[in-house]
Design a protein around this motif. Sequence first.
Motif, PDB file in Angstrom:
ATOM      1  N   ASP A  36       1.549   4.135  -2.952  1.00 21.38           N
ATOM      2  CA  ASP A  36       1.419   5.590  -2.752  1.00 21.38           C
ATOM      3  C   ASP A  36       2.647   6.325  -3.287  1.00 21.38           C
ATOM      4  O   ASP A  36       2.530   7.361  -3.928  1.00 21.38           O
ATOM      5  CB  ASP A  36       1.210   5.916  -1.270  1.00 21.38           C
ATOM      6  CG  ASP A  36      -0.164   5.458  -0.805  1.00 21.38           C
ATOM      7  OD1 ASP A  36      -1.033   5.223  -1.682  1.00 21.38           O
ATOM      8  OD2 ASP A  36      -0.377   5.305   0.413  1.00 21.38           O
ATOM      9  N   TRP A  38      -4.458   1.048   2.784  1.00 27.88           N
ATOM     10  CA  TRP A  38      -4.575   1.716   1.489  1.00 27.88           C
ATOM     11  C   TRP A  38      -6.034   2.098   1.263  1.00 27.88           C
ATOM     12  O   TRP A  38      -6.924   1.264   1.406  1.00 27.88           O
ATOM     13  CB  TRP A  38      -4.092   0.786   0.369  1.00 27.88           C
ATOM     14  CG  TRP A  38      -3.830   1.489  -0.933  1.00 27.88           C
ATOM     15  CD1 TRP A  38      -2.798   2.327  -1.211  1.00 27.88           C
ATOM     16  CD2 TRP A  38      -4.613   1.402  -2.126  1.00 27.88           C
ATOM     17  NE1 TRP A  38      -2.882   2.783  -2.505  1.00 27.88           N
ATOM     18  CE2 TRP A  38      -3.982   2.224  -3.090  1.00 27.88           C
ATOM     19  CE3 TRP A  38      -5.768   0.715  -2.478  1.00 27.88           C
ATOM     20  CZ2 TRP A  38      -4.482   2.379  -4.382  1.00 27.88           C
ATOM     21  CZ3 TRP A  38      -6.267   0.867  -3.769  1.00 27.88           C
ATOM     22  CH2 TRP A  38      -5.623   1.694  -4.702  1.00 27.88           C
ATOM     23  N   GLY A  82       0.831  -1.208   0.000  1.00 20.15           N
ATOM     24  CA  GLY A  82       0.000   0.000   0.000  1.00 20.15           C
ATOM     25  C   GLY A  82       0.863   1.254   0.000  1.00 20.15           C
ATOM     26  O   GLY A  82       0.646   2.191  -0.776  1.00 20.15           O
TER      27      GLY A  82
END
Length: 1436
Positions: A933, A1049, A929
């Motif tokens: 990003d 996430w 996650g």
Amino acid sequence: MGLGAQGDTATENGINNAVRNDIQNGNKESESSCSLSKKDSKSEDSMKVVEKAEEESLTGVVNGHDEIATNNSVSNGRSILTTNGHEEDPSSNELGSDYATDSGDASSVSKSQESNSSGVSSVISGHNGSEENIVEKGEVEATKEKEKEDKKDDQEIVLIQDLGFTVKIMSPGTEQFDIQVSSMELVQEIHQLLMDREDTCHRTCFSLQLDGNTLDNFAELKNIKGLKEGSVIKVVEEPYTMREARIHVRHVRDLLKSLDPADAYNGVDCSSLSFLNVITQGDILEKKKSRPESVDCTPPDYIMPGSKERPLMPLQPQVKEQKGPQTVKVLTTSGWNPPPGFRKMHGDLMYLYLVTLEEKHYHITACARGFFVNQSSEEDFNPKPATPSHLCHSLIELLNQISPAFKRNFSILQKKRTQRHPFERVATPYQLYSWTAPQMEHTIDAIRAEDTFSSKLGYEEHIPGQTRDWNEELQTTRELPRKNLPERLLRERAIFKVHSDFVAAATRGAMAVIDGNVMAINPGEEAKMQMFIWNNIFFSLGFDVRDHYKELGGDAAAFIAPRNDLQGVRVYSAVDLQGLYTLGTVVIDYRGYRVTAQSIIPGILEREQEQSVVYGSIDFGKTVISHPKYLELLNKAGQQLKILPHKVYNDKKEIIELCSSVECKGIIGNDGRHYILDLLRTFPPDVNFLKLEGEELSIEVQAMGFPIEHKHKLCCLRQELIDSFVEARYMMFIKYAAFHLQQLGVKKQREREARNSQDREITQKTEKEYKNKDKETENSKKGKHDTDKSNSDSTKDNSTNENQMGADEAKKIVESITDSITNGEKQELEESTKDIVKKAAIAVGSLKETEFDVRFNPDVYSPGVQHVDTDGEQLQKQRQLVKDAADFLLTVQIPAFVRDCLDHSAAPMDGATLSEALHNRGVNIRYLGKIADSLSKIKQLEYLYNIAVAELLMRTVKHVFTVYMQSTELMSLSAAVSHFLNCFLSSYPVPHPHQVADELQSKTSKRRSKRKGRTNPLLKDADSMEWANLTPKSLWTQIKVELKSYYDWDLQADCLESMVEQFSLQKISLLRSFCIKTGVQILLREYSFDSKNRLTFFEEDIINIFPVVKHINPRATDAYNFYTTGQNKIQQGYLKEGYELISEALNLLNNVYGAMHPEIAQCLRMLARLNYIMGEHAEAMAYQQKAVLMSERVNGIDHPYTITEYTHLALYCFANNQVSTALKLLYRARYLALMVCGENHPEIALLDSNISLILHAVGEYELSLRFLEKALALNICYYGAKSLKVAVSFHLVARTQSCMGDFRSALNNEKETYAIYKQQLGESHEKTRESSDCLRHLTSQAVVLQKKMNEIYTGKSNTALPPIQIQPPSMGSVLDMLNVINGILFVQISQQDIENFKAEIERRQLKDASPALSEEKTDSELAAISETKQLTEQSS
């Protein structure tokens, strides 16, 4: 010559399924499994090593045939034997083991004769005819290298005498023929060869006689009196026994089924699919060079750039034609078996029932003399021979006589069978499952039925008198001696063989357990708590039994524990410490359940756990015990694994010393071996995912949103991370010490005399450098990466190299300065150096002040463990190190991963390759996650961001699906899976599980109250229809929640449709990923995902559910060393030596792994690339063909590695003038890439450049331009508009446009090229000059054309357009361009240059030895031999 290259020849010459199956099925009388312990008493005279190096026919050692090498057929066909290859005791040498054999037809035999004519039975891995006795350099050098590495003086190479000669075989009913044999072979191998040859394969029950004496099957040929060149061996039919008759029938059935792909689709017998020869329409090596092939180059529409359709059918082309012709309707054992007593007295062994293609029904008797037709019918038993009885020794002969259709079709089948490439037929080491399968018809097959339901476990009944004692086999193989190369090969081969057999048995057992086919050992308890024993393997389920993991996260922890335990087993078995034993462990996910399969410690079942544990804790640290022997063993292993011995209190407040995590248990088995188990916390905890009282993480880490509370408390760091972290700290330590020692030296010198200012300048310079270096490491965390640096594939920006140089320099400084100063004031110096070392140690957080010591205490944060000095300084230091390592993962490893992706040298194509890349850096998937990003911010890595997002989504869906499956009963499995897929992937608004109506309920019974039958005992509740309540909305909600809680996430999209839009995902890729992750197999057909009024999936589309299996991978260490040494040689420019070492590595790999293995595929690819660079195009193609076939078989037909192999093969085919084949291969690669990751990916840019160049070469300019424009767009997107790659693309577009007569566009594009070259390389560079010449030429062409056009417009008479001068490019120039694009350079360097370069290289040490077989290594680096690095940068 080295080690078993003949294996390759043998493979070449065709090893057959029949061999494999036969081995598997029948001839395992004395299968390896007679537990190895008996073999420890190695018979001395099997170790006769001939060390007469003068014999010119020496070959390197090899133990092709070791005792425990069962059915991996090809390993080295007619291979050289080892010293202790054959035991004297026949029971330990199994029949027909992996001695695969030369081929089916006479021609191949003659081929092997030519190659071996010189009496050296050696053909370099299948290069027929090039007899090189490579023992000399390759082997000896590698041995030297190895000696250096191991510092072992006893590392001598053992050479064994092995003579090749020819014998004649006389078999009843066929012409006499010759075969090539080797003096080290067993008679057994000739048997095996004859059972695979086309003209003798119908015999199984025969003996071989020389001058009227029957030969002993287990004798080596060199020990047989009177056997020499040209001897005639007679094949004599022997009477059948019950067992021989069954083996014969099974062999016949396998011959008849040998072309049927059913086994590959059903995932049995280690068969898998391969389509290379379908794509190339036959074997590319056999295409005659003479006639130019007609070039048909039209690509199918679905692979054209911009095409949106992603059909599934082409994944398995021509599935229908795969099967051979049908030979009989039914051949099966008869219901009249077994023969009654009075018929036994007449010699009846068994009865068969046959229905021929002519629809005639026969009952056949097998008796001691062979097979005959009897007078029985379905109703009446009349065992008397029919007239005519057609008595034949072989069943095939009998069938030939009674059914003309059989005779005709069987010969067609035989032709096809012997034409297939051996790699299409050999068994793989581990089962591979196909995620799609066509509709197969189910045929009557009593042998298959017998295998499934026999109470004995499959083939194991062929082992005399016992099931296999897996634990004994696994441990005995580890105890085999390993002092020299032959011994190590023998040992590793044995370990690998037993391990792959164990994985297969464990998988089978786990499926039986979940399918309810095994009785529990504690049947009284509830289903989740049950444990099982099957085939000497212990099975337990991944649920939290008796609240064992209550503190750690309950079922979530219980589910993850087996996987962590497996990681522990992996590292301890890699350390391979004598005296310390781990259990055979396999983790199987099947139908939503996690099953752990383990070998059984002798005696553990008779005792309570409390009595047997002598080390560790069974209750997570309340009661703890220790044991001196375990401490000694674990301490040794812990030094390699960086585990710190530490002291804890037990419940009686006594201090106990441990050298592992507290729940690692030591049990001494009844066999006296020291076992360790429960290794789930071998590595330190990951504090980023633990909420700890009173612990602060660093500011940077907190800013990223850590710590995150995870579902369970068993998060550990990976071994790769620990290694990188320790290495990084060690570098810091060395640099720090070096810098200060240098300061010290300078000070001393100044005191002696102010010599000259030079020194000071140097010092300042180095000081600056070190400061900069330190700054660099700081900045690299935040550093923006300028991409244009990394334009050419070959110039790989290896940040490690700079560190490496720094490191070597630093080490030298430390040494030299200590030397130079030691001449002087000793006392004073020792004080000051001690002081410096102490400062450096504190700076890197070392646990000792006097030296560098970074190790981890895995228990620092374990709840329930009482540490001895709870607040002491040592424990604080230990905790700090654990926090630093977790910090290192976030601030160094992840940014480094992103930086590496920026040069696209190794661009992951799907979730699996992404996970592998992360794991190689020690990054756990739970960070995905966060990684997604950080990728989202980089435009150039958009493709990778999308892959990461898809992987996040699919892993989450897998979690949800696992729970969903647990609430489904067997009768509605297919309906439930198709319903789940509809809710997830279909655009149909409200998928009703409409196929749920139970097949068995008649219309009336539905109204009656539902009576509950016995449902699956593992179900959570009685109502097994709970799954039908799932809706797309509820599923999406679950997915969002799981994404947030597991990966932290946030998913913004409110349904799959919008997510697919947002991240440009493809539903077909998601479906592929889902099936591979969960083991679901779906029907091969076109699925329409976007239809709003029709469901996408139906019950019939779900064909099967396979297990997903995790296990350790035993390594071939010597091969690995040869391979790395070879790679280093190549990087230094010694292609020939490197090539020999890598060929040697291939032989060793074949010795250890048999014929098929992912590492062998990589080795083959490397050899192909080297051959290509050295100008051996045909050889390159031959090697690469094997690499493609093998990759399809062991990695999967649509695995990213397979796609790469296809691309390479296309290039080599083109170099061999097989133009249309090259295009077909590239089209296949592009299709697979589209299926796996879609159009936006660097790999597609490369494929498109290749396709367009070849289309250009055959004059298909329009098509060529479409692919080129796609490649140009992608290159601009990934490499930036000013990169050299883009310049090449612009130039190619211009070239194609000029060929089409569109000079204006061509000019514009060539101007772009010129601009980039000018900016990047400067005016005077040859590339820039070439481009400006090209511009001039284009301009003149354009002017001429324009003039003529104007003349026509102004109406001047008699002007016609001049023919545009287009010269189709020569093949050579196209090939040069292809080489540039694929990052290949041909280097012509004189010996003198090389000498000069060597000095240069030693200084720069361009590359540190990279971990050899890691895929990270791009081939372009291989070719861009370091000394031509500058060259490369320019040439692309």
